[in-house]
Design an enzyme around this catalytic site. Sequence first.
Site, mmCIF file in Angstrom:
data_model
loop_
_atom_site.group_PDB
_atom_site.id
_atom_site.type_symbol
_atom_site.label_atom_id
_atom_site.label_comp_id
_atom_site.label_asym_id
_atom_site.label_seq_id
_atom_site.Cartn_x
_atom_site.Cartn_y
_atom_site.Cartn_z
ATOM 1 N N ASP A 92 93.064 65.881 13.099
ATOM 2 C CA ASP A 92 92.260 66.550 14.347
ATOM 3 C C ASP A 92 92.591 68.022 13.243
ATOM 4 O O ASP A 92 91.580 68.765 13.956
ATOM 5 C CB ASP A 92 93.793 67.019 15.211
ATOM 6 C CG ASP A 92 94.452 65.272 15.836
ATOM 7 O OD1 ASP A 92 93.547 64.271 16.064
ATOM 8 O OD2 ASP A 92 95.775 64.975 15.684
ATOM 9 N N SER B 276 101.653 72.837 12.916
ATOM 10 C CA SER B 276 100.809 72.805 11.496
ATOM 11 C C SER B 276 99.420 73.577 11.138
ATOM 12 O O SER B 276 99.403 73.499 9.876
ATOM 13 C CB SER B 276 100.885 71.439 10.603
ATOM 14 O OG SER B 276 99.880 70.703 11.282
ATOM 15 N N LYS C 90 95.921 64.558 20.092
ATOM 16 C CA LYS C 90 95.197 64.700 19.276
ATOM 17 C C LYS C 90 94.366 65.967 20.055
ATOM 18 O O LYS C 90 93.247 66.637 19.629
ATOM 19 C CB LYS C 90 94.682 63.327 19.417
ATOM 20 C CG LYS C 90 94.904 62.380 18.403
ATOM 21 C CD LYS C 90 93.972 60.636 17.948
ATOM 22 C CE LYS C 90 94.793 60.245 17.872
ATOM 23 N NZ LYS C 90 96.007 60.430 16.404
ATOM 24 N N GLY C 91 94.172 65.702 22.010
ATOM 25 C CA GLY C 91 93.076 66.316 22.025
ATOM 26 C C GLY C 91 94.246 68.103 22.066
ATOM 27 O O GLY C 91 92.832 68.988 21.215
ATOM 28 N N ASN D 71 88.221 57.599 10.734
ATOM 29 C CA ASN D 71 88.548 56.930 9.348
ATOM 30 C C ASN D 71 87.667 55.344 9.608
ATOM 31 O O ASN D 71 87.099 55.134 10.168
ATOM 32 C CB ASN D 71 90.429 56.880 9.469
ATOM 33 C CG ASN D 71 90.808 55.809 10.309
ATOM 34 O OD1 ASN D 71 90.348 55.236 10.787
ATOM 35 N ND2 ASN D 71 91.666 56.916 11.070
ATOM 36 N N GLY E 59 105.230 68.954 11.286
ATOM 37 C CA GLY E 59 104.660 69.146 13.680
ATOM 38 C C GLY E 59 102.747 68.942 13.169
ATOM 39 O O GLY E 59 102.238 68.344 12.371
HETATM 40 O O1 RIB Z 1 96.862 62.879 15.903
HETATM 41 C C1 RIB Z 1 98.553 63.949 16.474
HETATM 42 C C2 RIB Z 1 98.538 63.381 17.262
HETATM 43 O O2 RIB Z 1 98.397 62.071 17.931
HETATM 44 C C3 RIB Z 1 100.079 63.852 17.439
HETATM 45 O O3 RIB Z 1 99.832 65.238 17.589
HETATM 46 C C4 RIB Z 1 100.227 62.995 18.538
HETATM 47 O O4 RIB Z 1 100.629 63.564 20.152
HETATM 48 C C5 RIB Z 1 99.123 61.223 18.856
HETATM 49 O O5 RIB Z 1 98.808 61.993 19.853
#
Ligand code: RIB
Length: 297
Positions: A243, A282, A39-40, A179, A278
Amino acid sequence: MKVLNYGSLNVDHTYSVQHIVVGGETLSSYEMHDYCGGKGLNQSVALAKAGVDVWHAGIIGNDGEMLLDACKEAGVHTEFIRQLDVHGGHTIIQVDEKGQNCIILYGGTNQMQTEAFADEVLSHFEAGDYLVLQNEINLLGYIIDRAYERGMKIIMNPSPYNESLDACDLSKVSLFLVNEIEAAQITGNQDADHALDALHEKFPEAAFVLTLGSDGAWYYDGKQKVFQDIFPVQAVDTTAAGDTFTGFFISKLAEGADIPDALRTAAKASSIAVTREGAVPSIPTKEEVLLSLKEEG
Ligand code: RIB
């Protein structure tokens, strides 16, 4: 104003499957890829692709070169990324034929942040700078407290929500991106229709973006309430859609854009991300997002 994203970096081992595997079942996948994610990292790449000068802080493991390369390729500043000779953060992701996913997360080096490293990173930032956080690293409470002391504006995507967040002083957060499920977990209030009110009641000083999947997204800060619908598309892989939304929304705030513009841009960016496979691969560029918005009229 500078933007620091202190967060996870994962190698996403991603398997394409007909359906998400159920308990006791053995299922063959028909494709497998290793993608850059976390996420980071996803949010840093989205910020950079949206045109923000962003510094990523975090720790990769001995399998993390590809994650560092992804940051550099996207234009993310990498001087606060450290490497340890142990397993890095990674995931096992199943993506089904509708583009839905499920994720097993292994924290690895993401869970090895130290106070000394956090102090070193934060010493390079000052009042008014943004700090972007998610919940895939340890030490969040410490990082929030130290950043708040410095006067940084703290933006939090509390995902995935777990009990470690209960130890954090979330009243120091200026903006939450959550969410529906996270909203219920944070407030203890399961009533989705009143999630924004429940969030505002719990953190009256903060602003909120509440994403509702195919039902769009809301912004609320106690005064202004704004709704943004989704841009409907055929989803291929929803990984990193949230993200991407987060990165583009923050980029617009950093630009000084108004909330409707920020929500619209974020929703468009995320709608493009779900049409691609991905996580990091993406995430669209600002130019792609603007062009697509223009085509909407
Ligand atoms: O938010 C998607 C992400 O959550 C993925 O890339 C995975 O690594 C998880 O951390």
